[in-house]
Design an enzyme around this catalytic site. Structure first.
Site, PDB file in Angstrom:
ATOM      1  N   GLU A 246      46.430  72.522  62.831  1.00 51.18           N
ATOM      2  CA  GLU A 246      46.267  71.464  61.832  1.00 51.18           C
ATOM      3  C   GLU A 246      44.757  72.212  61.222  1.00 51.18           C
ATOM      4  O   GLU A 246      43.555  72.551  61.636  1.00 51.18           O
ATOM      5  CB  GLU A 246      45.044  70.782  62.895  1.00 51.18           C
ATOM      6  CG  GLU A 246      46.418  69.822  63.736  1.00 51.18           C
ATOM      7  CD  GLU A 246      46.813  68.385  62.376  1.00 51.18           C
ATOM      8  OE1 GLU A 246      46.204  68.659  61.184  1.00 51.18           O
ATOM      9  OE2 GLU A 246      47.723  68.292  62.848  1.00 51.18           O
TER      10      GLU A 246
ATOM     11  N   CYS B 124      37.457  67.150  57.940  1.00 48.90           N
ATOM     12  CA  CYS B 124      38.095  67.797  57.715  1.00 48.90           C
ATOM     13  C   CYS B 124      38.970  66.794  56.916  1.00 48.90           C
ATOM     14  O   CYS B 124      39.522  67.214  56.206  1.00 48.90           O
ATOM     15  CB  CYS B 124      39.640  69.038  58.733  1.00 48.90           C
ATOM     16  SG  CYS B 124      40.128  67.600  60.327  1.00 48.90           S
TER      17      CYS B 124
HETATM   18  P1  NAD Z   1      37.271  78.489  62.762  1.00 54.54           P
HETATM   19  O1  NAD Z   1      38.821  78.665  62.210  1.00 54.54           O
HETATM   20  O2  NAD Z   1      36.362  79.377  62.333  1.00 54.54           O
HETATM   21  O3  NAD Z   1      37.956  78.195  64.601  1.00 54.54           O
HETATM   22  C1  NAD Z   1      38.561  77.809  65.060  1.00 54.54           C
HETATM   23  C2  NAD Z   1      39.086  78.011  66.577  1.00 54.54           C
HETATM   24  O4  NAD Z   1      39.363  79.053  66.126  1.00 54.54           O
HETATM   25  C3  NAD Z   1      38.115  78.866  67.226  1.00 54.54           C
HETATM   26  O5  NAD Z   1      38.201  78.429  69.076  1.00 54.54           O
HETATM   27  C4  NAD Z   1      37.746  79.893  67.245  1.00 54.54           C
HETATM   28  O6  NAD Z   1      36.982  81.222  67.635  1.00 54.54           O
HETATM   29  C5  NAD Z   1      38.948  80.252  66.657  1.00 54.54           C
HETATM   30  N1  NAD Z   1      39.785  81.490  65.995  1.00 54.54           N
HETATM   31  C6  NAD Z   1      38.934  82.250  64.918  1.00 54.54           C
HETATM   32  N2  NAD Z   1      39.101  83.523  64.699  1.00 54.54           N
HETATM   33  C7  NAD Z   1      40.090  83.680  65.356  1.00 54.54           C
HETATM   34  C8  NAD Z   1      41.788  84.253  65.079  1.00 54.54           C
HETATM   35  N3  NAD Z   1      41.929  85.385  64.125  1.00 54.54           N
HETATM   36  N4  NAD Z   1      42.835  84.225  66.107  1.00 54.54           N
HETATM   37  C9  NAD Z   1      42.480  83.143  66.747  1.00 54.54           C
HETATM   38  N5  NAD Z   1      41.069  82.265  67.468  1.00 54.54           N
HETATM   39  C10 NAD Z   1      41.119  82.034  66.374  1.00 54.54           C
HETATM   40  O7  NAD Z   1      36.917  77.012  62.655  1.00 54.54           O
HETATM   41  P2  NAD Z   1      36.135  76.804  63.024  1.00 54.54           P
HETATM   42  O8  NAD Z   1      34.353  76.337  62.301  1.00 54.54           O
HETATM   43  O9  NAD Z   1      35.795  76.321  64.726  1.00 54.54           O
HETATM   44  O10 NAD Z   1      35.923  74.666  62.172  1.00 54.54           O
HETATM   45  C11 NAD Z   1      36.587  74.495  61.088  1.00 54.54           C
HETATM   46  C12 NAD Z   1      37.515  74.408  60.244  1.00 54.54           C
HETATM   47  O11 NAD Z   1      38.281  73.950  61.705  1.00 54.54           O
HETATM   48  C13 NAD Z   1      37.054  73.693  59.012  1.00 54.54           C
HETATM   49  O12 NAD Z   1      37.943  74.934  57.973  1.00 54.54           O
HETATM   50  C14 NAD Z   1      37.943  71.561  58.967  1.00 54.54           C
HETATM   51  O13 NAD Z   1      38.292  71.541  58.452  1.00 54.54           O
HETATM   52  C15 NAD Z   1      38.918  72.499  60.208  1.00 54.54           C
HETATM   53  N6  NAD Z   1      39.231  71.611  61.164  1.00 54.54           N
HETATM   54  C16 NAD Z   1      40.764  70.943  60.390  1.00 54.54           C
HETATM   55  C17 NAD Z   1      40.961  69.875  61.504  1.00 54.54           C
HETATM   56  C18 NAD Z   1      42.020  69.008  61.373  1.00 54.54           C
HETATM   57  O14 NAD Z   1      42.570  68.101  62.517  1.00 54.54           O
HETATM   58  N7  NAD Z   1      43.321  68.946  60.054  1.00 54.54           N
HETATM   59  C19 NAD Z   1      40.247  69.030  62.542  1.00 54.54           C
HETATM   60  C20 NAD Z   1      38.681  69.929  63.020  1.00 54.54           C
HETATM   61  C21 NAD Z   1      38.513  71.195  62.232  1.00 54.54           C
END
Ligand code: NAD
Length: 495
Positions: free
Chosen positions: A261, A296
């Site tokens: 997502e 998002c």
């Molecule tokens: P992010 O991708 O930076 O981090 C998300 C999660 O992934 C965190 O727990 C982080 O620690 C982990 N992570 C980071 N690098 C990683 C790696 N290399 N391997 C595995 N895990 C890793 O995102 P964010 O800044 O926490 O959230 C914002 C983003 O999330 C926005 O782009 C938003 O659109 C998206 N989002 C999407 C939805 C949806 O339902 N489509 C919902 C909420 C947020």
């Protein structure tokens, strides 16, 4: 302005908040910690959380593996009973969870954190309710054969959460995976982990040890280990598209399924026949200004038909001006603050770029409406007019920045709406139902709303097209596709 303190800070100062592995509160194996600060009062240390690494991931996956056979062997009614009991407990602790979410994320208590906690309870109740729908089919295979299929759990789910609405996203994954008979290792986001850790504590009395493990750590350490761990059978990730691509490559390398997502840059299209106060209010809701645009599903590209452009834009600006920005815990606050300094700088740099790009204009700059004395990562709503090819109209800003683009023909606006790498949500404001349904059919997005713009409805299929993701959540079909696999059994029956 009076700033309300997080409840435990007043009494005991910052606390160490453990992870939850194999039914026990635990720190990181190497005793490393991450400091968690309040986004609304960055000078206040809220808590320390374990900086989980490879050893911690391994312990959590081992615990989930040990708990799996007994959990999957339960009659569904038993799993259902436990999920419904958790839903009741979440509801009893709703206010505590909501306040924690507000200090942890910077999201306003009244407009965001409380409704989010209600959705969390509703999701546990929904997935508990449909636990018995994990059914197979029997083929009409004639005499001498019994041919049936069963849906079985995938095994150990590695779930990774973002910070923007951590409890709601946890609710999209945890009860769905558990209802289907899986066990989990959940990694909370390092920027907003506290409410998720508290949720793990609330779930503990109702689940056997190891069924739900919640760990914390940095993304490129703890998260990266989790998605690569050979004991993880399914990865369920919510976060940015950039990280999602990396996660999906890691899952593909081991041939395990991954649901993703990811981000969005969602169109909010207004036709001339739909101009009303309700539409104007709906546009502001769609933009998720009250979550500082950190959603998002934010309808951040506003396409206004040229004939009603000025009228609607004026109305939107009027409504946005009324939003009260302030301390997330203050009941009067509509809009809290961004999550951290990095996100604040990122949003500021988009705004700087918008201000200096020829051919665009700043329609509304809320900076002057920010109350004085706010120390946190606050950003006021900002609205630009521009075009759809401009960087601000193409990239997910994840802040309260909206871009308005005029249009004249349906073909033109649908082409602009679909000219995006993303395809998560879309908002159509149109009274002519034929036109609206025609547009809904052609929009490349996983979720289309017509003449409304609320949040996800429990039970709906939720997920993205294109680079907004893979797979569906929030629904029975999402649970079946995302957390089960089909086994076919064919038996020769002796006559
Ligand atoms: P992010 O991708 O930076 O981090 C998300 C999660 O992934 C965190 O727990 C982080 O620690 C982990 N992570 C980071 N690098 C990683 C790696 N290399 N391997 C595995 N895990 C890793 O995102 P964010 O800044 O926490 O959230 C914002 C983003 O999330 C926005 O782009 C938003 O659109 C998206 N989002 C999407 C939805 C949806 O339902 N489509 C919902 C909420 C947020």
């Amino acid at each position: 302005m009076t700033i309300v303190q997080p409840p435990w800070i007043e009494t005991s100062g910052a606390r160490d908040w453990p992870m939850h592995v194999a039914g026990l509160p635990v720190g990181a194996a190497d005793e490393q910690w991450i400091k968690v600060y309040s986004p609304s009062q960055p000078e206040i240390l809220l808590a320390r959380i374990p900086r989980g690494g490879a050893v911690d991931v391994d312990r959590a996956v081992t615990a989930a593996r040990q708990a799996f056979p007994a959990w999957r062997a339960l009659h569904f009614a038993e799993r259902q009973r436990r999920l419904l009991a958790i839903a009741d407990s979440v509801e009893e602790h709703k206010e505590e969870l909501a306040r924690l979410t507000a200090v942890d994320t910077g999201n306003a208590l009244r407009t965001q954190a409380r409704p989010e906690c209600q959705v969390l309870a509703d999701l546990f109740r929904y997935f508990g309710g449909v636990a018995g729908e994990v059914k197979g089919v029997v083929l009409p295979s004639g005499e001498g054969q019994l041919q049936y299929s069963v849906r079985q759990p995938l095994g150990i789910v590695g779930a990774i959460l973002p910070w923007n609405s951590p409890l709601m996203i946890a609710g999209m994954k945890i009860p769905a995976a558990l209802a289907a008979g899986n066990t989990l290792v959940v990694k909370a986001a390092e920027d907003a982990p506290l409410a998720v850790l508290r949720l793990a504590e609330l779930c503990a009395p109702f689940l056997p040890d190891g069924v739900l493990n919640v760990i914390t750590g940095l993304g490129d350490e703890c998260g990266a280990h989790l998605v690569r761990h050979p004991g993880v059978d399914k990865v369920s990730f919510t976060g940015s598209t950039a990280v999602g691509l990396d996660v999906s490559r890691a899952a593909a390398a081991r041939m395990v399924p991954a649901s993703l997502e990811l981000g969005g840059k969602n169109p909010n299209i207004v036709w001339p026949d739909a101009v009303s106060e309700a539409t104007i209010e709906g546009i502001v809701t769609a933009m998720r200004f009250t979550r500082q645009g950190q959603s998002c599903t934010a309808g951040s590209r506003l396409f206004l038909h040229r004939s009603i452009y000025d009228e609607v834009l004026e109305g939107v600006v009027r409504k946005v001006k009324q939003l009260r920005i302030g301390d997330p815990l203050d009941e009067a606050t509509d809009m809290g603050c961004l999550i951290n300094a990095k996100q604040h700088q990122r949003v500021s740099s988009y705004i700087r770029e918008g201000r200096s790009t020829p051919g665009t204009s700043l329609v509304y700059d809320g900076a002057e409406t920010l109350p004085t004395g706010l120390g946190g990562f606050y950003h006021a709503p900002t609205i630009f007019s521009g075009n759809n090819t401009w960087r601000l109209a193409r990239e997910e800003i994840f802040g309260p920045v909206m871009v308005v683009v005029p249009w004249e023909e349906d073909e033109e606006v649908l082409a602009m709406a679909n000219d995006s790498n993303y395809g998560l949500a879309a908002y159509l404001w149109c009274e002519n139902i034929d036109r609206a349904l025609g547009a809904a059919s052609r929009i490349e997005a996983g979720w289309v709303q017509i003449n409304q713009s609320g949040g996800q409805v429990v039970g709906q299929s939720y997920g993205g097209f294109k680079q907004s993701g893979l797979g569906r959540e929030v629904s029975l079909e999402g649970m079946l596709e995302g957390f089960t696999q089909i086994k076919q059994v064919n038996i020769r029956i002796s006559r």
